[in-house]
Design an enzyme around this catalytic site. Sequence first.
Site, mmCIF file in Angstrom:
data_model
loop_
_atom_site.group_PDB
_atom_site.id
_atom_site.type_symbol
_atom_site.label_atom_id
_atom_site.label_comp_id
_atom_site.label_asym_id
_atom_site.label_seq_id
_atom_site.Cartn_x
_atom_site.Cartn_y
_atom_site.Cartn_z
ATOM 1 N N MET A 81 34.550 28.458 -15.154
ATOM 2 C CA MET A 81 35.897 28.185 -16.121
ATOM 3 C C MET A 81 36.261 26.993 -16.271
ATOM 4 O O MET A 81 37.377 26.737 -16.680
ATOM 5 C CB MET A 81 36.838 29.237 -15.512
ATOM 6 C CG MET A 81 36.481 30.687 -15.340
ATOM 7 S SD MET A 81 37.986 31.898 -15.488
ATOM 8 C CE MET A 81 38.862 31.229 -13.908
ATOM 9 N N GLY A 82 35.635 25.719 -16.058
ATOM 10 C CA GLY A 82 35.787 24.609 -16.260
ATOM 11 C C GLY A 82 36.686 24.020 -15.181
ATOM 12 O O GLY A 82 36.805 24.498 -13.959
ATOM 13 N N HIS A 88 31.896 23.090 -8.211
ATOM 14 C CA HIS A 88 30.810 23.542 -9.090
ATOM 15 C C HIS A 88 29.805 22.640 -9.373
ATOM 16 O O HIS A 88 28.684 22.856 -9.477
ATOM 17 C CB HIS A 88 31.748 23.294 -10.529
ATOM 18 C CG HIS A 88 33.032 23.959 -10.458
ATOM 19 N ND1 HIS A 88 34.349 23.333 -10.319
ATOM 20 C CD2 HIS A 88 33.136 25.486 -10.790
ATOM 21 C CE1 HIS A 88 35.122 24.546 -10.592
ATOM 22 N NE2 HIS A 88 34.598 25.535 -10.700
ATOM 23 N N GLY A 199 29.342 30.818 -6.168
ATOM 24 C CA GLY A 199 29.827 30.382 -4.763
ATOM 25 C C GLY A 199 30.375 31.213 -4.031
ATOM 26 O O GLY A 199 30.679 32.340 -4.321
ATOM 27 N N GLN A 205 33.167 38.437 -5.250
ATOM 28 C CA GLN A 205 32.692 38.243 -6.493
ATOM 29 C C GLN A 205 31.093 38.183 -6.361
ATOM 30 O O GLN A 205 30.342 38.718 -7.223
ATOM 31 C CB GLN A 205 33.572 37.074 -7.229
ATOM 32 C CG GLN A 205 32.768 36.447 -8.602
ATOM 33 C CD GLN A 205 33.501 35.693 -9.133
ATOM 34 O OE1 GLN A 205 34.544 35.544 -9.824
ATOM 35 N NE2 GLN A 205 32.707 34.377 -9.150
ATOM 36 N N SER A 237 39.129 24.189 -5.359
ATOM 37 C CA SER A 237 39.522 25.134 -6.181
ATOM 38 C C SER A 237 40.115 24.523 -7.414
ATOM 39 O O SER A 237 40.933 23.631 -7.350
ATOM 40 C CB SER A 237 40.255 26.302 -5.433
ATOM 41 O OG SER A 237 41.167 26.906 -6.638
ATOM 42 N N SER A 238 39.801 25.112 -8.510
ATOM 43 C CA SER A 238 40.396 24.381 -9.793
ATOM 44 C C SER A 238 42.065 24.693 -9.459
ATOM 45 O O SER A 238 42.800 23.931 -10.378
ATOM 46 C CB SER A 238 39.913 25.088 -10.970
ATOM 47 O OG SER A 238 38.666 25.037 -11.103
HETATM 48 P P1 AMP Z 1 35.475 29.200 -11.303
HETATM 49 O O1 AMP Z 1 35.151 28.081 -12.172
HETATM 50 O O2 AMP Z 1 36.630 29.115 -10.308
HETATM 51 O O3 AMP Z 1 35.162 30.492 -12.075
HETATM 52 O O4 AMP Z 1 34.140 29.057 -10.355
HETATM 53 C C1 AMP Z 1 32.805 29.186 -10.856
HETATM 54 C C2 AMP Z 1 31.846 29.300 -9.618
HETATM 55 O O5 AMP Z 1 32.019 27.984 -8.699
HETATM 56 C C3 AMP Z 1 31.961 30.467 -8.881
HETATM 57 O O6 AMP Z 1 31.041 31.103 -8.676
HETATM 58 C C4 AMP Z 1 32.996 29.876 -7.608
HETATM 59 O O7 AMP Z 1 32.474 30.619 -6.666
HETATM 60 C C5 AMP Z 1 32.251 28.554 -7.405
HETATM 61 N N1 AMP Z 1 33.361 27.736 -6.684
HETATM 62 C C6 AMP Z 1 34.576 27.652 -6.998
HETATM 63 N N2 AMP Z 1 35.022 26.756 -5.995
HETATM 64 C C7 AMP Z 1 34.154 26.466 -5.099
HETATM 65 C C8 AMP Z 1 33.949 25.799 -3.853
HETATM 66 N N3 AMP Z 1 34.730 25.083 -3.197
HETATM 67 N N4 AMP Z 1 32.916 25.604 -3.420
HETATM 68 C C9 AMP Z 1 31.595 26.294 -3.751
HETATM 69 N N5 AMP Z 1 31.707 26.955 -5.152
HETATM 70 C C10 AMP Z 1 32.917 27.232 -5.478
#
Ligand code: AMP
Length: 330
Positions: A81-82, A88, A199, A205, A237-238
């Site tokens: 989601m950017g 990421h 992740g 998920q 985390s974003s």
């Molecule tokens: P998101 O942009 O938050 O939807 O995350 C996109 C992908 O990045 C998802 O598969 C998340 O599980 C992964 N992700 C987010 N945070 C982390 C992290 N700290 N370490 C590894 N993968 C992550």
Amino acid sequence: MLAASPFIINSTGAVATLPFSRRDGPSLVRLLVLPANDRFSFKTVTRMPNAPTIARTLSSLHRARSELSKRNASVALVPTMGALHDGHVSLVRLAKRRAKKVVVSIFVNPTQFAAHEDLGSYPRTWKTDIAKLKAEGVDLVWHPDAKTMYPEGFATRVAPEGPATAGLEDRFRPHFFGGVATVVTKLFTQVRPDFALFGEKDFQQMKVVTRMARDLDLGVRIIGGAIVRERDGLAMSSRNVYLSPDQRRAAPTLFSTLKTTSKRMRAGEDFRSAIKAGEDAISSAGFTLDYLEARHAETLAPISSFKDGPVRLLVAAKIGTTRLIDNIKA
Ligand code: AMP
């Protein structure tokens, strides 16, 4: 050897031989440096990769996608989601190891947010995202808008069960996995990747998507990536940008409590009592706890002994208005 290779001489007299590529980063170029005293030496310098192609419409995506697999190159997709961070980026690097071509999608998916959640304020950092993806040598960025993903009249929803109804995230975000499953199915059919990277940060998920890809014969292999953390243990985390300085200081309590709880369980303490102590620690740090639970790492079923299978400890809690999740192998 040099004479047989194509080379470039620049104005400083440096000679660049054929580039060779590194698997997980920008390609490297060997330079034969010709200084004034004529003593030759080799230097290796970094050559920045090309910017990724950016597709915003389905027709441009399909054109770019056909280009990617011209020589039967394998393709890996990293859905995001950017607001990209090192978590990421670690998935992009894993993707590069798996496949010849890497596609990253950036789409803040409205259908996985409830009305009271943070869709409107979700961080959007397009320019730095693209700079990061360029530095990693990503080939294609798929960046549709909501109308492209859900055109007028859109009326289909994938309704996952099994791990999606395990009683963890789904208990607190009932809309969430339906939204995720629908958009991920669309991303898979749009991009047609051989691999997709998710992740472990979003552990439930990852299980939901793995099950769904199998159940619907989506022809994509799901690969999990380890959680990337800040130096103090907070899972990246974003949403961490929402934290005030005080909340940010308290936030690593989630990870430290997961570790302490796991240690107590491993030392033979009853799972329920170790978890009760963990719940108290998280509440004392100022969080409102959604759950701290031990689950079977494969099935996500409740588990109360190491004899019953591999154990994953999962937590979700709010600090202020920010909801954080984390998990570890117990
Ligand atoms: P998101 O942009 O938050 O939807 O995350 C996109 C992908 O990045 C998802 O598969 C998340 O599980 C992964 N992700 C987010 N945070 C982390 C992290 N700290 N370490 C590894 N993968 C992550």
